[in-house]
Design a protein around this motif. Sequence first.
Motif, mmCIF file in Angstrom:
data_model
loop_
_atom_site.group_PDB
_atom_site.id
_atom_site.type_symbol
_atom_site.label_atom_id
_atom_site.label_comp_id
_atom_site.label_asym_id
_atom_site.label_seq_id
_atom_site.Cartn_x
_atom_site.Cartn_y
_atom_site.Cartn_z
ATOM 1 N N ALA A 71 -2.043 1.729 -7.260
ATOM 2 C CA ALA A 71 -2.257 2.393 -5.974
ATOM 3 C C ALA A 71 -3.699 2.220 -5.513
ATOM 4 O O ALA A 71 -3.969 1.983 -4.327
ATOM 5 C CB ALA A 71 -1.909 3.877 -6.086
ATOM 6 N N LEU A 80 -5.055 0.177 -2.276
ATOM 7 C CA LEU A 80 -5.942 0.840 -1.326
ATOM 8 C C LEU A 80 -7.160 -0.019 -1.015
ATOM 9 O O LEU A 80 -7.608 -0.115 0.138
ATOM 10 C CB LEU A 80 -6.364 2.192 -1.891
ATOM 11 C CG LEU A 80 -7.220 3.101 -1.004
ATOM 12 C CD1 LEU A 80 -6.503 3.422 0.292
ATOM 13 C CD2 LEU A 80 -7.575 4.380 -1.742
ATOM 14 N N PHE A 138 -3.694 8.224 5.536
ATOM 15 C CA PHE A 138 -2.925 7.012 5.253
ATOM 16 C C PHE A 138 -2.205 6.541 6.516
ATOM 17 O O PHE A 138 -2.323 5.389 6.938
ATOM 18 C CB PHE A 138 -1.872 7.291 4.171
ATOM 19 C CG PHE A 138 -2.427 7.377 2.778
ATOM 20 C CD1 PHE A 138 -3.721 6.997 2.493
ATOM 21 C CD2 PHE A 138 -1.640 7.845 1.745
ATOM 22 C CE1 PHE A 138 -4.224 7.073 1.206
ATOM 23 C CE2 PHE A 138 -2.125 7.928 0.448
ATOM 24 C CZ PHE A 138 -3.424 7.543 0.182
ATOM 25 N N PHE A 186 -8.924 10.882 -3.556
ATOM 26 C CA PHE A 186 -7.977 10.213 -4.458
ATOM 27 C C PHE A 186 -8.354 10.480 -5.908
ATOM 28 O O PHE A 186 -7.507 10.861 -6.734
ATOM 29 C CB PHE A 186 -7.972 8.708 -4.158
ATOM 30 C CG PHE A 186 -7.006 7.913 -4.990
ATOM 31 C CD1 PHE A 186 -5.693 7.754 -4.581
ATOM 32 C CD2 PHE A 186 -7.416 7.320 -6.183
ATOM 33 C CE1 PHE A 186 -4.802 7.015 -5.356
ATOM 34 C CE2 PHE A 186 -6.537 6.582 -6.955
ATOM 35 C CZ PHE A 186 -5.226 6.430 -6.536
ATOM 36 N N SER A 225 -1.370 5.281 -10.526
ATOM 37 C CA SER A 225 -2.543 5.386 -9.661
ATOM 38 C C SER A 225 -3.420 4.136 -9.740
ATOM 39 O O SER A 225 -4.212 3.891 -8.826
ATOM 40 C CB SER A 225 -3.372 6.623 -10.035
ATOM 41 O OG SER A 225 -2.653 7.815 -9.779
ATOM 42 N N TYR A 254 0.830 -1.203 0.000
ATOM 43 C CA TYR A 254 0.000 0.000 0.000
ATOM 44 C C TYR A 254 0.868 1.259 0.000
ATOM 45 O O TYR A 254 0.654 2.192 -0.776
ATOM 46 C CB TYR A 254 -0.898 -0.083 1.231
ATOM 47 C CG TYR A 254 -1.613 1.152 1.673
ATOM 48 C CD1 TYR A 254 -2.744 1.611 1.015
ATOM 49 C CD2 TYR A 254 -1.206 1.836 2.811
ATOM 50 C CE1 TYR A 254 -3.427 2.731 1.458
ATOM 51 C CE2 TYR A 254 -1.877 2.944 3.262
ATOM 52 C CZ TYR A 254 -2.991 3.389 2.583
ATOM 53 O OH TYR A 254 -3.654 4.491 3.037
ATOM 54 N N CYS A 288 1.006 3.738 -3.349
ATOM 55 C CA CYS A 288 0.420 5.072 -3.183
ATOM 56 C C CYS A 288 1.472 6.164 -3.194
ATOM 57 O O CYS A 288 1.313 7.191 -3.865
ATOM 58 C CB CYS A 288 -0.403 5.124 -1.895
ATOM 59 S SG CYS A 288 -1.912 4.134 -1.940
#
Length: 301
Positions: free
Chosen positions: A200, A204, A123, A84, A197, A17, A21
């Motif tokens: 990511a 997530l 986060f 996000f 992304s 993670y 990210c």
Amino acid sequence: MTDVPEDKRSLRTIRMYYVCCYGAMGSIEPYLNLYYHSALKLDGEVIGLLNAISSFTTFLVSPLWGILTDKIGGDPFRVIYINFFLSLLGFIVLMNYRGGNLWCLSLCICLIAAVQAPLRPLFNSMVLANLKDRSSFGRSRLFGTIGFGCGTSLVGLLRRSSPLPTDTSNDQEQIIVSLFSRVSDEQLPFAIHVILSIPAFFSLLAFHRMNIQNQKQRRDDKLSTQKEAESSNNAEETKGGTMNQLTQTRNFILRADVMAFFVVVIVFGASLGAIESFCSVSMSQAGLSKKTIGIFRLLSV
């Protein structure tokens, strides 16, 4: 006997993670000022102003996001998911900005900073909430630093040093060439950010599933022993809980050691901001390529 594999699996999820990210963040943030200078032809004063707008917006809205998270039921992932995608959309808009109205650019920077402000604190807070041994947070957070550096260097390594081939016979290759031919060197960090992304987002989702499982397990463990205590505590917190929070926050801020800490952070942030704002621009003006800048950024991590 089943706790050890679960802990290892949780650590793998948390570290993946962080890598994904923060790798997406590292692909765009160090190159923004270079984009302002090279693509938008902005001078140092305007670049400094845009960075000041971003920092000041983050300072203002960060506490508001915490209050909003509590108001919507205390689920940080709602805020994380929405912000996000809004942040990603903002960078796509910024990538296609062609100059002209400085007010529109400032507004875009302000909105991006506003939606990005809660991401890193949330986060880190969610990771802390899911670690049984909080002393391992530093080792897990290190993967975020590694991911940030790898994302930064990846942009430099993928920079086109020669024109893309146009005589490809494969249809798939022609599609890839046509897509990348529309992306300039200045827009490359934005394109890499969009691509990074994707993993990511999936990391997530995996972290969110792990958080739901951990919350359910904690509730089950505490339900039998704390049911009566929770009911009485909830009744007391309902009476003027907001006033108690405001009073505690004010008393905390007015402490001498906290004020001294804020002063140190402000001075450190101001000096670091001056370096970060013009470091990539200065290296570019010195004749260094994006590939070299990306490698230096990785080494600095």
